[in-house]
Design a protein around this motif. Structure first.
Motif, PDB file in Angstrom:
ATOM      1  N   GLY A  40      37.023 -50.608  53.747  1.00 38.38           N
ATOM      2  CA  GLY A  40      36.958 -49.149  53.825  1.00 38.38           C
ATOM      3  C   GLY A  40      35.708 -48.688  53.106  1.00 38.38           C
ATOM      4  N   VAL A  41      34.870 -47.937  53.798  1.00 37.27           N
ATOM      5  CA  VAL A  41      33.631 -47.466  53.188  1.00 37.27           C
ATOM      6  C   VAL A  41      33.614 -45.942  53.202  1.00 37.27           C
ATOM      7  N   THR A  42      33.483 -45.360  52.024  1.00 32.96           N
ATOM      8  CA  THR A  42      33.283 -43.921  51.903  1.00 32.96           C
ATOM      9  C   THR A  42      31.801 -43.685  51.675  1.00 32.96           C
ATOM     10  N   VAL A  43      31.207 -42.824  52.464  1.00 37.17           N
ATOM     11  CA  VAL A  43      29.790 -42.514  52.296  1.00 37.17           C
ATOM     12  C   VAL A  43      29.632 -41.066  51.860  1.00 37.17           C
ATOM     13  N   MET A  44      28.623 -40.847  51.031  1.00 39.67           N
ATOM     14  CA  MET A  44      28.327 -39.511  50.529  1.00 39.67           C
ATOM     15  C   MET A  44      26.838 -39.245  50.715  1.00 39.67           C
ATOM     16  N   GLY A  45      26.546 -38.168  51.407  1.00 43.97           N
ATOM     17  CA  GLY A  45      25.156 -37.817  51.632  1.00 43.97           C
ATOM     18  C   GLY A  45      24.917 -36.369  51.294  1.00 43.97           C
ATOM     19  N   GLU A  46      23.686 -35.938  51.462  1.00 43.57           N
ATOM     20  CA  GLU A  46      23.355 -34.546  51.165  1.00 43.57           C
ATOM     21  C   GLU A  46      22.577 -33.936  52.320  1.00 43.57           C
ATOM     22  N   VAL A  47      22.790 -32.652  52.504  1.00 41.21           N
ATOM     23  CA  VAL A  47      22.064 -31.915  53.530  1.00 41.21           C
ATOM     24  C   VAL A  47      21.845 -30.503  52.977  1.00 41.21           C
ATOM     25  N   PRO A  48      20.637 -29.950  53.176  1.00 36.85           N
ATOM     26  CA  PRO A  48      20.396 -28.607  52.632  1.00 36.85           C
ATOM     27  C   PRO A  48      21.409 -27.614  53.206  1.00 36.85           C
ATOM     28  N   GLY A  49      21.868 -26.694  52.365  1.00 33.20           N
ATOM     29  CA  GLY A  49      22.882 -25.733  52.780  1.00 33.20           C
ATOM     30  C   GLY A  49      22.530 -25.056  54.102  1.00 33.20           C
ATOM     31  N   GLY A  50      23.458 -25.106  55.052  1.00 32.89           N
ATOM     32  CA  GLY A  50      23.252 -24.429  56.327  1.00 32.89           C
ATOM     33  C   GLY A  50      22.510 -25.233  57.376  1.00 32.89           C
ATOM     34  N   GLU A  51      22.009 -26.414  57.015  1.00 31.28           N
ATOM     35  CA  GLU A  51      21.198 -27.183  57.978  1.00 31.28           C
ATOM     36  C   GLU A  51      21.936 -28.345  58.629  1.00 31.28           C
ATOM     37  N   ALA A  52      23.196 -28.542  58.275  1.00 27.82           N
ATOM     38  CA  ALA A  52      23.932 -29.684  58.837  1.00 27.82           C
ATOM     39  C   ALA A  52      24.090 -29.525  60.348  1.00 27.82           C
ATOM     40  N   LEU A  53      24.052 -30.648  61.033  1.00 30.41           N
ATOM     41  CA  LEU A  53      24.333 -30.680  62.464  1.00 30.41           C
ATOM     42  C   LEU A  53      25.844 -30.868  62.645  1.00 30.41           C
ATOM     43  N   THR A  54      26.449 -30.078  63.502  1.00 33.06           N
ATOM     44  CA  THR A  54      27.884 -30.228  63.744  1.00 33.06           C
ATOM     45  C   THR A  54      28.118 -30.429  65.243  1.00 33.06           C
ATOM     46  N   ARG A  55      29.376 -30.577  65.611  1.00 28.59           N
ATOM     47  CA  ARG A  55      29.714 -30.774  67.017  1.00 28.59           C
ATOM     48  C   ARG A  55      29.839 -29.460  67.773  1.00 28.59           C
ATOM     49  N   GLY A  56      29.839 -28.370  67.033  1.00 26.67           N
ATOM     50  CA  GLY A  56      30.294 -27.115  67.633  1.00 26.67           C
ATOM     51  C   GLY A  56      29.225 -26.155  68.110  1.00 26.67           C
ATOM     52  N   GLY A  57      27.945 -26.539  68.095  1.00 25.43           N
ATOM     53  CA  GLY A  57      26.912 -25.545  68.360  1.00 25.43           C
ATOM     54  C   GLY A  57      26.267 -25.588  69.729  1.00 25.43           C
ATOM     55  N   ALA A  58      26.725 -26.468  70.619  1.00 20.52           N
ATOM     56  CA  ALA A  58      26.074 -26.582  71.936  1.00 20.52           C
ATOM     57  C   ALA A  58      26.282 -25.320  72.761  1.00 20.52           C
ATOM     58  N   GLN A  59      25.246 -24.921  73.483  1.00 24.85           N
ATOM     59  CA  GLN A  59      25.274 -23.730  74.340  1.00 24.85           C
ATOM     60  C   GLN A  59      25.076 -24.151  75.797  1.00 24.85           C
ATOM     61  N   MET A 101      25.424 -35.851  61.033  1.00 22.60           N
ATOM     62  CA  MET A 101      25.399 -34.539  60.374  1.00 22.60           C
ATOM     63  C   MET A 101      23.977 -34.122  59.998  1.00 22.60           C
ATOM     64  N   GLY A 102      23.018 -34.982  60.206  1.00 18.97           N
ATOM     65  CA  GLY A 102      21.663 -34.708  59.739  1.00 18.97           C
ATOM     66  C   GLY A 102      21.532 -34.867  58.231  1.00 18.97           C
ATOM     67  N   ALA A 103      22.448 -35.620  57.633  1.00 19.71           N
ATOM     68  CA  ALA A 103      22.452 -35.770  56.172  1.00 19.71           C
ATOM     69  C   ALA A 103      21.622 -36.971  55.739  1.00 19.71           C
ATOM     70  N   THR A 104      21.117 -36.893  54.537  1.00 16.49           N
ATOM     71  CA  THR A 104      20.492 -38.032  53.887  1.00 16.49           C
ATOM     72  C   THR A 104      21.567 -38.776  53.109  1.00 16.49           C
ATOM     73  N   SER A 105      21.626 -40.069  53.270  1.00 17.16           N
ATOM     74  CA  SER A 105      22.653 -40.835  52.572  1.00 17.16           C
ATOM     75  C   SER A 105      22.246 -41.058  51.114  1.00 17.16           C
ATOM     76  N   GLN A 138      22.097 -28.434  47.739  1.00 13.90           N
ATOM     77  CA  GLN A 138      22.507 -29.342  48.807  1.00 13.90           C
ATOM     78  C   GLN A 138      24.017 -29.280  49.000  1.00 13.90           C
ATOM     79  N   GLN A 139      24.441 -29.458  50.228  1.00 13.64           N
ATOM     80  CA  GLN A 139      25.854 -29.669  50.486  1.00 13.64           C
ATOM     81  C   GLN A 139      26.106 -31.174  50.520  1.00 13.64           C
ATOM     82  N   LEU A 140      27.298 -31.553  50.089  1.00 10.37           N
ATOM     83  CA  LEU A 140      27.693 -32.951  50.166  1.00 10.37           C
ATOM     84  C   LEU A 140      28.343 -33.214  51.510  1.00 10.37           C
ATOM     85  N   ALA A 141      27.893 -34.247  52.203  1.00  7.37           N
ATOM     86  CA  ALA A 141      28.542 -34.687  53.435  1.00  7.37           C
ATOM     87  C   ALA A 141      29.295 -35.969  53.114  1.00  7.37           C
ATOM     88  N   VAL A 142      30.601 -35.994  53.378  1.00  6.78           N
ATOM     89  CA  VAL A 142      31.402 -37.173  53.036  1.00  6.78           C
ATOM     90  C   VAL A 142      32.217 -37.638  54.234  1.00  6.78           C
TER      91      VAL A 142
END
Lengths: 329, 329
Positions: free
Chosen positions: A140-159, A81-85, A42-46
């Motif tokens: 101030g809240v810091t959140v940490m979640g997990e998402v399988p490597g390569g599956e995160a949703l980002t802002r940069g993929g729209a076509q 990000m499509g992450a699980t918290s 998993q990747q960490l999403a923070v």
């Protein structure tokens, strides 16, 4: 004056103990740091979000809502990000002088913690770090979640030709804030709930993995946030104003034109803004329907940069949102 | 009014880019969340610390020191766990009205960022999340480090007959604060440096893995923090007051008695307090000497709970420390 250690222990540790053991926490709150075990693969999403009194929420907001909201706006970033918290850390700055006495402080803290914990439990998010300091009310809240490597949703993929869609309904945050400022205090009012008790779309984010080409959460208003997504993806957008999903009671409260304006430029909705191929919209809508949530197509990406309305309406002037600062456009 | 996005990009992102790729960051700042890849076999150590103006640091403190210090006090918690620091998130709340104009705001931010980054680079800590909001000056820093599974130092492992030792020197934080309040502004003054620019003992913490039976950092004063360690480990302690390592110029500035008092109950030193077997003290001191740091034995753990002085001095009244709040004992 309540000691920090007592505050943390009394309001933020005890109710966490049950969930600690089962959520990858090998050493919980109470030492210098907390020890966590991330899952393999998993990747960490923070992300971190600060909620400041009189800027992000009214001073007189119910403590329950303050606690809920501070966590919700941070979790919303993980949803995008499509992450699980999994975990969160909370830094509470509190001006005890704002309370009449220690009893009032305790009552506020208990209600605040109840709001924070109810949401954290709903999303299986363990509080793994806390800090309580004196000063102007701020969280101030810091959140940490997990998402399988390569599956995160980002802002940069729209076509170009991707559809643009939003979860749930828009405009409720801004309208709820406007109602609050007019004196509305009934927490059962659907618009007030939208503003004070936003629901982070975590399950929707996970469901949209593999389908959404880009995603972000709508915190500053649809047009402002769409601008970030357009910039990151280097696409333009055409929006169908009549397709915007309006929050319950929004139109009856504000009238049609102001409702559209609230949906376009009001902030604090914490819905997800996503793009996806026309081939995938059906499946995406099915998955969200199973979660009790709508996914409404509101436009389409295009190659020509910039944003326009399908009916040629003028969209200038819908760019910004200043939360509770009183400077909303 | 500076926009948040511009602030983050201008002062906190550009200088990070070089280190981002090499430190397990697969998606850096600028999306809804940052994506990190923890190392296999490591536990994550996480902690959050808030520094509030007029509570934790003086309003007129140099911005460079404010940035350095906010990160240092958070990193000190990772040092106490024996963790290697990897990532941090920073939530800056800033009252732009405190500055004469935008130029003054920019100058403050540039200096603040310089202090923050200098320390983050020194400890290979990548800034992976930021939030800038309006409000009373306050900095919340979440730190994330790694420690091999099972090797973390905690507060709970001290045994009767273990030696009690501290890194570096004590009392400098309190004395530096006292000097600041008296108008001392020379940042080259060793005591002022101890207060404004504390050095988190990260390398020492790593070096003490496998040797220290318990560890924590000294932020609230030796006696107050030792009380936490004694409680967690269920041991008592006998302290040799004449063995306390005093900060440079502490005794010449305050006199002997006040220097001992500062070392016992002054806070803000951010040294490590550790316990270890008498068999291991030599190796531990060797390792720290190689880092240019001393490790001084100041006492011994015992079965009888409570704390006493080897020379029977009365230790009551050395319990607390209120940072910059002006209520130091």
């Amino acid at each position: 004056m309540l000691a920090e250690f007592d505050l943390i222990r009394r309001y933020f540790m005890s109710s966490q103990e049950a969930s600690t053991a089962s959520n990858g926490v090998t050493l919980g709150c109470g030492d210098d740091a907390t020890l966590l075990v991330p899952r393999a693969g998993q990747q960490l999403a923070v992300s971190v979000d600060t909620s400041v009194v009189d800027i992000h929420f009214p001073r007189e907001a119910p403590a329950f809502a303050v606690g809920h909201r501070a966590l919700a706006v941070a979790l919303s970033d993980l949803a995008a990000m499509g992450a699980t918290s999994r975990w969160c850390l909370m830094a509470l700055t509190l001006d005890q002088r704002q309370f009449a006495d220690d009893q009032a402080t305790h009552a506020w803290l208990a209600d605040y913690a109840r709001g924070f914990h109810a949401l954290s439990q709903q999303h299986a998010t363990t509080l793994v770090g806390g800090d309580v300091t004196s000063g102007a009310l701020s969280i101030g809240v810091t959140v940490m979640g997990e998402v399988p490597g390569g599956e995160a949703l980002t802002r940069g993929g729209a076509q170009p030709d991707d559809l643009i869609a939003v979860t749930g309904a828009l405009g409720g945050g801004a309208a709820g804030l406007a109602l609050w400022k007019k004196g509305e205090r009934d927490l059962e009012h659907p618009l007030l709930r939208r503003y004070l008790l936003p629901e982070p779309r975590l399950t929707a984010g996970v469901a949209l993995r593999g389908l959404a080409t880009a995603a972000m959460d709508i915190s500053d208003g649809l047009m402002a946030d769409l601008a970030h997504l357009r910039e990151a993806s280097r696409v333009g957008a055409v929006i169908d104003l009549e397709a915007l999903p309006l929050a319950d009671e929004l139109e009856s409260t504000l009238g049609h034109e102001a409702a559209i304006r609230a949906a376009l430029s009001g902030g604090d909705d914490y819905e997800l803004l996503v793009t996806l191929s026309a081939d995938d919209i059906g499946l995406a809508q099915q998955r969200l329907m199973a979660l009790g949530l709508s996914l409404t197509v509101i436009g389409r990406c295009c190659e020509t940069l910039g944003v326009s309305a399908a009916d040629q309406s003028d969209l200038t002037g819908y760019a910004g949102w200043q939360h509770f600062s009183g400077e909303a456009p």
